[in-house]
Write a protein that holds these residues in place. Structure first.
Motif, PDB file in Angstrom:
ATOM      1  N   LEU A 111       0.829  -1.203   0.000  1.00 44.64           N
ATOM      2  CA  LEU A 111       0.000   0.000   0.000  1.00 44.64           C
ATOM      3  C   LEU A 111       0.864   1.253   0.000  1.00 44.64           C
ATOM      4  O   LEU A 111       0.632   2.187  -0.764  1.00 44.64           O
ATOM      5  CB  LEU A 111      -0.916  -0.020   1.219  1.00 44.64           C
ATOM      6  N   ARG A 168       2.473   1.657  -3.396  1.00 43.79           N
ATOM      7  CA  ARG A 168       1.512   2.072  -4.419  1.00 43.79           C
ATOM      8  C   ARG A 168       1.153   3.545  -4.252  1.00 43.79           C
ATOM      9  O   ARG A 168       1.069   4.288  -5.228  1.00 43.79           O
ATOM     10  CB  ARG A 168       0.243   1.216  -4.318  1.00 43.79           C
ATOM     11  N   ASN A 188      -6.219   0.193   4.130  1.00 41.89           N
ATOM     12  CA  ASN A 188      -6.470  -0.428   2.830  1.00 41.89           C
ATOM     13  C   ASN A 188      -7.894  -0.946   2.707  1.00 41.89           C
ATOM     14  O   ASN A 188      -8.172  -1.812   1.890  1.00 41.89           O
ATOM     15  CB  ASN A 188      -5.457  -1.554   2.550  1.00 41.89           C
ATOM     16  N   ALA A 221     -11.961  -0.632   1.740  1.00 42.86           N
ATOM     17  CA  ALA A 221     -12.599  -0.134   0.522  1.00 42.86           C
ATOM     18  C   ALA A 221     -12.852   1.373   0.619  1.00 42.86           C
ATOM     19  O   ALA A 221     -12.698   2.107  -0.369  1.00 42.86           O
ATOM     20  CB  ALA A 221     -13.911  -0.880   0.284  1.00 42.86           C
ATOM     21  N   GLU A 270      -9.511   3.131   0.042  1.00 44.64           N
ATOM     22  CA  GLU A 270      -9.099   3.027  -1.354  1.00 44.64           C
ATOM     23  C   GLU A 270      -9.834   4.068  -2.201  1.00 44.64           C
ATOM     24  O   GLU A 270      -9.251   4.694  -3.097  1.00 44.64           O
ATOM     25  CB  GLU A 270      -9.377   1.616  -1.889  1.00 44.64           C
ATOM     26  N   LYS A 271     -11.120   4.251  -1.921  1.00 39.00           N
ATOM     27  CA  LYS A 271     -11.898   5.273  -2.637  1.00 39.00           C
ATOM     28  C   LYS A 271     -11.337   6.661  -2.349  1.00 39.00           C
ATOM     29  O   LYS A 271     -11.201   7.496  -3.251  1.00 39.00           O
ATOM     30  CB  LYS A 271     -13.357   5.190  -2.212  1.00 39.00           C
ATOM     31  N   TYR A 321      -8.234   7.406  -1.510  1.00 41.19           N
ATOM     32  CA  TYR A 321      -6.944   7.562  -2.190  1.00 41.19           C
ATOM     33  C   TYR A 321      -7.135   7.958  -3.657  1.00 41.19           C
ATOM     34  O   TYR A 321      -6.401   8.797  -4.185  1.00 41.19           O
ATOM     35  CB  TYR A 321      -6.136   6.262  -2.129  1.00 41.19           C
ATOM     36  N   ARG A 322      -8.113   7.328  -4.304  1.00 37.62           N
ATOM     37  CA  ARG A 322      -8.333   7.622  -5.717  1.00 37.62           C
ATOM     38  C   ARG A 322      -8.725   9.088  -5.921  1.00 37.62           C
ATOM     39  O   ARG A 322      -8.240   9.755  -6.835  1.00 37.62           O
ATOM     40  CB  ARG A 322      -9.415   6.692  -6.285  1.00 37.62           C
ATOM     41  N   ASP A 326      -8.946  -1.733   9.108  1.00 36.43           N
ATOM     42  CA  ASP A 326      -7.726  -0.926   9.118  1.00 36.43           C
ATOM     43  C   ASP A 326      -7.102  -0.816  10.508  1.00 36.43           C
ATOM     44  O   ASP A 326      -5.977  -0.322  10.643  1.00 36.43           O
ATOM     45  CB  ASP A 326      -8.013   0.492   8.602  1.00 36.43           C
TER      46      ASP A 326
END
Length: 477
Positions: free
Chosen positions: A143, A146, A159, A161, A164-165, A167-168, A333
């Protein structure tokens, strides 16, 4: 405690080495781990183990601590191998189970501890925990790498969901100059997100200037943002630039923007619309260039409807909105965050710390009303109060110990639940159930308060406080 999002690493990738002079024990251990699908080798002495380990022949070392016929003991080998292979997991076992030997082994780098004789299930459970820890560590490394490659957001841990959203969206908005409204409860890391947006944007070399709108009186907020000229306000013996001017193309972060008064909201809106501000006491506007990031733990939509926050300012700040989920919505997390804070404390204190399984289980079940900040403070407190490298429930803050006590009381109550027809008569106050749990533990353990506290999953101080509250005294209460 494993989470659905934390699948075990395939067992076949973990190679074990068993070191024990006792052939029967060595063979039994090899059979147990082989049945779990782990490639395994067994050796009788430390010298043979040293040769294999130097060649990188194992991921997990299961070693007896007693001194061998060659005069060497397992502690010496652990210290040597951990220097060469820091990632290796070490399980120590001994028939001479003492707190001293356990602490010494953990300080030398051991991961887990077994007292002989032990059940096959005990060893299997440890292997599963090690596999989970390796997977969590690997996920954390992947993570971070990335995030470093995509948006550099290595300071944010998680990490799930939801993360992750986040981070995008972060990786996209960081490359723009639009205002961003960051929403989230207190302690979720809103300023951390704001700093990440600035640090990985086109003007990262410019200043990042935060102002806490919730802790300053309106007059101070106005002077902080817009500045003042000499004589423009009481005590102004010289002119001073505001943060909007000082940013010089950087970022101004308005933390808890929902606390601004309506008068300040009007002045801020005018400044954002015109790209110029008027310092206190000045008749001339001053142009500025700054990106505005704002954050709040309040429901601004409701405040707008109630007339407590200007609708036009809300839309000016809310070009892009980010919601940081509370920790209770991303429980998977928690182990990653706990490991992150443990690593930082271990590095600062030059002492390796590990959470016990019970402590991690309680932390994963707890609701964390203070979110990540509360978790961070809890880990730091546990490291400060712990007498050894293993952090137990008793080292955690009082609110987590009370949570564990209530959970234990609930379990006891459920196990003794009456038939449905008698439920109404059996209902008792929570305080009485708690008192019965404490009395039962003390009675079963013949008044041993230290063991009772450990059984109840609370600290000794918490137990004594509860005893005082319920008027329970005496060793055999």
């Amino acid at each position: 405690m494993s989470s659905p999002a934390l699948a075990f690493e395939p067992a076949g990738k973990l190679h074990l080495l068993v070191v024990d002079e006792d052939a029967a024990v060595r063979t039994a251990c090899c059979e147990i781990v082989a049945a779990r699908g782990y490639p395994v080798r067994g050796v009788a002495d430390i010298e043979a183990a040293r040769s294999l380990l130097r060649a990188g022949g194992a991921d997990i070392l299961l070693i007896d601590l007693k001194r061998g016929s060659d005069g060497r003991n397992g502690i010496e080998l652990i210290e040597e191998i951990k220097l060469l292979q820091p990632e290796i997991a070490v399980i120590v076992m001994t028939a001479f189970a003492t707190v001293t030997s356990a602490v010494e082994a953990m300080r030398s780098g051991a991961t887990d501890y077994l007292s002989k004789p032990f059940l096959a299930e005990d060893l299997t459970a440890i292997l599963e925990r090690i596999a989970e820890r390796r997977r969590v560590d690997a996920a954390s490394r992947v993570l971070r790498e990335r995030m470093r490659q995509q948006s550099g957001l290595s300071v944010i841990v998680g990490n799930s969901a939801e993360m992750e959203k986040l981070y995008r969206i972060l990786s996209k908005v960081a490359q723009t100059s639009h205002p961003v409204l960051i929403l989230g409860e207190s302690g979720t890391g809103k300023e951390l997100v704001a700093r990440a947006i600035h640090a990985h944007g086109p003007n990262a070399a410019r200043p990042f200037l935060p102002v806490d709108c919730g802790s300053l009186v309106p007059a101070l907020i106005e002077s902080e943002l817009f500045g003042y000229v000499k004589g423009g306000m009481n005590g102004a013996t010289r002119s001073r630039d505001g943060l909007l001017a000082m940013a010089q193309g950087g970022t101004v972060f308005l933390d808890e923007v929902g606390e601004l008064t309506l008068d300040l909201q009007v002045k801020l809106l005018r400044a954002l619309q015109e790209k110029e501000m008027r310092p206190i006491g000045s008749a001339q506007p001053v142009p500025f260039q700054a990106r505005i990031l704002a954050a709040t733990s309040r429901d601004l939509t409701t405040m707008v409807e109630q007339g407590r926050f200007r609708r036009d300012l809300y839309y000016r700040l809310n070009v892009v909105s980010l919601r940081i989920p509370p920790l209770r919505e991303r429980r998977e997390d928690i182990p990653l965050l706990a490991a992150h804070f443990l690593e930082r404390n271990s590095r600062q204190r030059k002492q390796r710390y590990v959470l016990s399984d019970d402590a991690l289980r309680i932390m994963s079940d707890y609701a964390w009303p203070g979110n990540v900040r509360e978790l961070e403070n809890s880990v730091e407190r546990a490291c400060t109060l712990s007498t050894g490298p293993i952090l137990h429930i008793g080292d955690l803050p009082t609110q987590l110990q009370d949570f564990r006590l209530h959970a234990y009381r609930t379990e006891v109550d459920r196990s003794k639940a009456p038939e449905p027809a008698h439920v109404e008569q059996a209902v008792q106050p929570l305080a009485e159930l708690e008192r019965q749990a404490i009395l039962g533990a003390l009675r079963d353990l013949k008044g041993d308060k230290l063991r009772a506290a450990r059984l109840l999953g609370i600290g000794k101080t918490t137990l004594y406080r509860k005893l005082k509250e319920y008027g329970i005294s005496g060793a055999g209460a």
